[in-house]
Scaffold this motif. Structure first.
Motif, PDB file in Angstrom:
ATOM      1  N   UNK A 139      11.237  -3.573  -0.084  1.00 31.13           N
ATOM      2  CA  UNK A 139      11.495  -3.947  -1.479  1.00 31.13           C
ATOM      3  C   UNK A 139      12.008  -5.381  -1.576  1.00 31.13           C
ATOM      4  N   UNK A 140      12.884  -5.765  -0.669  1.00 28.94           N
ATOM      5  CA  UNK A 140      13.410  -7.134  -0.682  1.00 28.94           C
ATOM      6  C   UNK A 140      12.283  -8.131  -0.444  1.00 28.94           C
ATOM      7  N   UNK A 141      11.390  -7.810   0.487  1.00 24.43           N
ATOM      8  CA  UNK A 141      10.246  -8.705   0.730  1.00 24.43           C
ATOM      9  C   UNK A 141       9.372  -8.844  -0.512  1.00 24.43           C
ATOM     10  N   UNK A 178       0.782  -1.230   0.000  1.00 23.91           N
ATOM     11  CA  UNK A 178       0.000   0.000   0.000  1.00 23.91           C
ATOM     12  C   UNK A 178       0.814   1.280   0.000  1.00 23.91           C
ATOM     13  N   UNK A 179       2.136   1.171   0.045  1.00 24.85           N
ATOM     14  CA  UNK A 179       2.993   2.352   0.028  1.00 24.85           C
ATOM     15  C   UNK A 179       3.712   2.452  -1.306  1.00 24.85           C
ATOM     16  N   UNK A 180       3.869   3.667  -1.794  1.00 22.54           N
ATOM     17  CA  UNK A 180       4.557   3.882  -3.062  1.00 22.54           C
ATOM     18  C   UNK A 180       5.988   4.313  -2.801  1.00 22.54           C
ATOM     19  N   UNK A 181       6.914   3.580  -3.396  1.00 17.56           N
ATOM     20  CA  UNK A 181       8.335   3.912  -3.309  1.00 17.56           C
ATOM     21  C   UNK A 181       8.825   4.268  -4.714  1.00 17.56           C
ATOM     22  N   UNK A 182       9.679   5.262  -4.794  1.00 19.11           N
ATOM     23  CA  UNK A 182      10.270   5.647  -6.069  1.00 19.11           C
ATOM     24  C   UNK A 182      11.708   5.145  -6.102  1.00 19.11           C
ATOM     25  N   UNK A 226      15.504   4.778   4.716  1.00 16.63           N
ATOM     26  CA  UNK A 226      15.980   4.016   3.565  1.00 16.63           C
ATOM     27  C   UNK A 226      16.125   2.539   3.904  1.00 16.63           C
ATOM     28  N   UNK A 227      16.449   2.227   5.141  1.00 18.93           N
ATOM     29  CA  UNK A 227      16.572   0.818   5.527  1.00 18.93           C
ATOM     30  C   UNK A 227      15.204   0.146   5.573  1.00 18.93           C
ATOM     31  N   UNK A 228      14.203   0.835   6.109  1.00 19.28           N
ATOM     32  CA  UNK A 228      12.839   0.297   6.080  1.00 19.28           C
ATOM     33  C   UNK A 228      12.384   0.093   4.636  1.00 19.28           C
ATOM     34  N   UNK A 229      12.675   1.062   3.812  1.00 18.28           N
ATOM     35  CA  UNK A 229      12.296   1.003   2.397  1.00 18.28           C
ATOM     36  C   UNK A 229      12.964  -0.191   1.714  1.00 18.28           C
ATOM     37  N   UNK A 253      16.878  -3.068  -8.223  1.00 14.90           N
ATOM     38  CA  UNK A 253      16.838  -1.654  -7.870  1.00 14.90           C
ATOM     39  C   UNK A 253      18.241  -1.183  -7.525  1.00 14.90           C
ATOM     40  N   UNK A 254      18.633  -0.055  -8.093  1.00 11.19           N
ATOM     41  CA  UNK A 254      19.922   0.561  -7.798  1.00 11.19           C
ATOM     42  C   UNK A 254      19.630   1.850  -7.057  1.00 11.19           C
ATOM     43  N   UNK A 255      19.949   1.873  -5.772  1.00 12.15           N
ATOM     44  CA  UNK A 255      19.661   3.027  -4.935  1.00 12.15           C
ATOM     45  C   UNK A 255      20.934   3.861  -4.747  1.00 12.15           C
ATOM     46  N   UNK A 256      20.802   5.161  -4.947  1.00  8.29           N
ATOM     47  CA  UNK A 256      21.933   6.070  -4.883  1.00  8.29           C
ATOM     48  C   UNK A 256      21.825   6.910  -3.610  1.00  8.29           C
ATOM     49  N   UNK A 257      22.778   6.749  -2.728  1.00 10.19           N
ATOM     50  CA  UNK A 257      22.800   7.526  -1.488  1.00 10.19           C
ATOM     51  C   UNK A 257      23.621   8.782  -1.719  1.00 10.19           C
TER      52      UNK A 257
END
Length: 295
Positions: free
Chosen positions: A254-256, A214-218, A247-250, A229-233
């Motif tokens: 995503x992994x789940x 139910x949550x939207x992540x970009x 970011x860790x919760x996010x 997914x390639x996440x840029x910090x």
């Protein structure tokens, strides 16, 4: 003009006073100026000494003194989409030339009316034009921020450039927009996009919206088919503890949901560009093998 009247006049004027609008109080204004209580910002426009350096007061002074002025550059960015934009001087465009004033810079030019925002007695260039005009290599983050905040679109920036096509420096601005074709939301993302394009890595999309529980992540960079997914910090992540935690919760979410997540910092992109590309390519191979049952 006593203190109460002075206060009311300043409130009504948004922190500034115009001498021509207070003709009956000129003697009192002169006394306030001599005492240092008021200071001039622009000819015939005054502010309280303790407020004269405030950005909002300085911007108001321009538009009160020159009603046909349009704030540009950092001033427009502060009003439109970047509240902390650098503001070493207040810049404004006017149809006539003016003599320089300390702390202010004037451009003799006309802004297309469709690119002007007018609100609360202030006039400034809209976010698309503002971002384009700040989009030198040294300030490309203006484009990134305008895109990230959805204050402007890339198409709108191209249109703003077209409507002001005779401006000096447009060739450089066009290069920045070309570099922004994958719509980076930060300087670090922009660098990652450049590296992937230069290496011929395709099949990715920037800022892909993904709904998980139910949550939207970009996702910063996403290979949808491979669910990679390639996440840029970027640099903000180094100092913002709350951003680090979120970011860790996010990432866990995503992994789940079946995504493999790679993370890279600004320093990794800057100092190890080849390794960045190699890691992405290797992960793509692994994800493809895993999803096709060959791993």
């Amino acid at each position: 003009m006593d203190e109460a009247e002075l206060g009311r006049a300043l409130v009504a004027g948004g922190g500034v006073l115009r001498r021509q609008e207070l003709a009956e109080h000129r003697a009192a204004l002169d006394w306030q100026l001599r005492s240092g209580r008021l200071v001039p910002l622009l000819p015939g426009t005054y502010a309280l000494a303790e407020q004269a350096g405030e950005p909002a007061v300085r911007l108001r002074a321009v538009c009160v003194t020159h009603p046909d002025a349009v704030l540009v550059g950092g001033a427009a960015a502060r009003l439109g989409f970047w509240p902390t934009a650098p503001l070493p001087v207040v810049e404004a465009a006017l149809p006539v030339g003016l003599r320089p004033q300390p702390g202010y810079r004037w451009q003799r030019r006309r802004i297309p009316p469709e690119l002007v925002v007018e609100r609360g007695g202030l006039r400034w260039t809209d976010p698309a034009l503002t971002a384009v005009e700040l989009a030198t290599e040294a300030c490309a983050e203006a484009v990134d921020l305008a895109l990230r905040t959805r204050s402007a679109t890339l198409a709108g920036m191209h249109e703003a450039l077209r409507l002001t096509r005779h401006r000096a420096g447009n060739a450089e601005r066009a290069r920045v927009l070309l570099d922004s074709r994958d719509e980076p939301w930060s300087e670090a993302e922009r660098r990652a996009h450049r590296l992937l394009r230069a290496a011929g890595v395709t099949g990715w999309r920037s800022n892909l919206p993904v709904v998980v529980s139910g949550r939207t992540y970009y996702l910063d960079i996403a290979f949808r088919g491979a669910r990679l997914a390639v996440e840029i910090d970027g640099r903000l992540h180094e100092d913002d503890d709350s951003l680090f935690e979120s970011d860790r919760w996010r990432q866990n979410a995503l992994v789940r949901a079946g995504w493999r997540v790679l993370r890279f910092t600004w320093a990794m992109l800057r100092d190890h560009p080849e390794e960045f590309v190699q890691e992405v390519r290797a992960a793509l191979v692994l994800q493809t093998q895993w999803r096709t049952g060959r791993l």
